[in-house]
Design an enzyme around this catalytic site. Sequence first.
Site, PDB file in Angstrom:
ATOM      1  N   ASP A   9      -6.480   0.107  16.553  1.00  0.00           N
ATOM      2  CA  ASP A   9      -6.572  -1.153  17.283  1.00  0.00           C
ATOM      3  C   ASP A   9      -7.330  -0.843  18.592  1.00  0.00           C
ATOM      4  O   ASP A   9      -7.449   0.319  18.976  1.00  0.00           O
ATOM      5  CB  ASP A   9      -5.154  -1.656  17.577  1.00  0.00           C
ATOM      6  CG  ASP A   9      -5.130  -2.792  18.568  1.00  0.00           C
ATOM      7  OD1 ASP A   9      -5.890  -3.755  18.369  1.00  0.00           O
ATOM      8  OD2 ASP A   9      -4.350  -2.716  19.555  1.00  0.00           O
ATOM      9  N   ASP A  11      -7.513  -3.337  21.869  1.00  0.00           N
ATOM     10  CA  ASP A  11      -6.880  -3.827  23.101  1.00  0.00           C
ATOM     11  C   ASP A  11      -5.458  -3.319  23.226  1.00  0.00           C
ATOM     12  O   ASP A  11      -4.623  -3.548  22.347  1.00  0.00           O
ATOM     13  CB  ASP A  11      -6.896  -5.358  23.126  1.00  0.00           C
ATOM     14  CG  ASP A  11      -8.306  -5.884  23.232  1.00  0.00           C
ATOM     15  OD1 ASP A  11      -9.024  -5.438  24.133  1.00  0.00           O
ATOM     16  OD2 ASP A  11      -8.695  -6.722  22.396  1.00  0.00           O
TER      17      ASP A  11
HETATM   18  C1  XBP Z   1      -6.167  -8.339  21.061  1.00  0.00           C
HETATM   19  C2  XBP Z   1      -6.340  -9.735  21.433  1.00  0.00           C
HETATM   20  C3  XBP Z   1      -7.656 -10.219  21.877  1.00  0.00           C
HETATM   21  C4  XBP Z   1      -8.044 -10.077  23.290  1.00  0.00           C
HETATM   22  C5  XBP Z   1      -9.204 -11.006  23.596  1.00  0.00           C
HETATM   23  O1  XBP Z   1      -5.172  -8.213  20.063  1.00  0.00           O
HETATM   24  O2  XBP Z   1      -5.436 -10.511  21.313  1.00  0.00           O
HETATM   25  O3  XBP Z   1      -7.619 -11.560  21.625  1.00  0.00           O
HETATM   26  O4  XBP Z   1      -6.948 -10.423  24.126  1.00  0.00           O
HETATM   27  O5  XBP Z   1     -10.262 -10.850  22.763  1.00  0.00           O
HETATM   28  P1  XBP Z   1      -5.078  -6.878  19.193  1.00  0.00           P
HETATM   29  P2  XBP Z   1     -11.295 -12.072  22.468  1.00  0.00           P
HETATM   30  O6  XBP Z   1      -5.070  -5.730  20.159  1.00  0.00           O
HETATM   31  O7  XBP Z   1      -3.755  -6.979  18.469  1.00  0.00           O
HETATM   32  O8  XBP Z   1      -6.259  -6.821  18.257  1.00  0.00           O
HETATM   33  O9  XBP Z   1     -11.293 -12.953  23.663  1.00  0.00           O
HETATM   34  O10 XBP Z   1     -12.610 -11.401  22.227  1.00  0.00           O
HETATM   35  O11 XBP Z   1     -10.786 -12.792  21.245  1.00  0.00           O
HETATM   36 MG    MG Z   2      -3.537  -4.372  20.646  1.00  0.00          MG
END
Ligand code: XBP
Ligand code: MG
Length: 253
Positions: A9, A11
Amino acid sequence: MTPEALIFDVDGTLADTERDGHRVAFNAAFTEAGLDWRWDVDLYGELLAVTGGKERMRHYVERYRPDYEKPADFDVLIARLHAAKTRHYTALLGRGGIPLRAGVRRLIGEARTRGVRLAIATTTTPDNVSALLRYAVAPEAESWFEVIGAGDVVPAKKPAPDIYYYVLERLGLEPARCLAFEDSENGLRSAQAAGLKTVITVNDYTRAHDFRGAAIVLDQLGEPDRPFGVLSSTMVGDATLVNLDLLNRLHAL
Ligand code: XBP
Ligand code: MG
């Protein structure tokens, strides 16, 4: 048994991107558009329950701003805000604004040296992944990842398993040959539903999430001079950091 591929993953897992990255970029986009939407640190924690930036903005309006009168072209507004947010976010990464989490560079390096394949499964926008890899990892780091599953390539975002199915299919691997790395409950549910054993490294937004079913739950991957803290595991032994030896043991369980 060595895992054939590690699927990360982005973020919250590779880097703490949410509080000081995405959140700040959303607010900059709102200000630029003349909107009085402001996402403080606590509110953003609540909004993170919804993955995907466009989905998160819609959820905010529905749930928190009943006063806001949606324009007829609301979908266009959301798309425009999201494009602006991506611009602000990638610029922030370009200024070196977000470092990698502890142990990430080390583990990626070890996997490359030992011939373990690398992939990414994330709900974030592809441009955000490229920028993070380029600016926080290495200029050529994108090429180290055989498959990058990101953003809208699948219609259902995490906690749906679709993005992991997408990545596994392109890797040509069964889930039992891989390990996933996540930081959140939505991420864990997604990986689990796709049949993947999952390593969790929590952060301030996700520490209290329900991580039942994870292979191991840690505060970070660990460095030689900074041992990980274990929140939940049946088998860490005397390990103090996540390396391929520990991953082999986890994978064999
Ligand atoms: C990550 C997210 C993303 C970011 C924003 O979730 O929820 O939406 O916050 O990205 P995970 P965008 O780590 O579970 O994948 O604005 O580009 O959608
Ligand atoms: Mg995440």
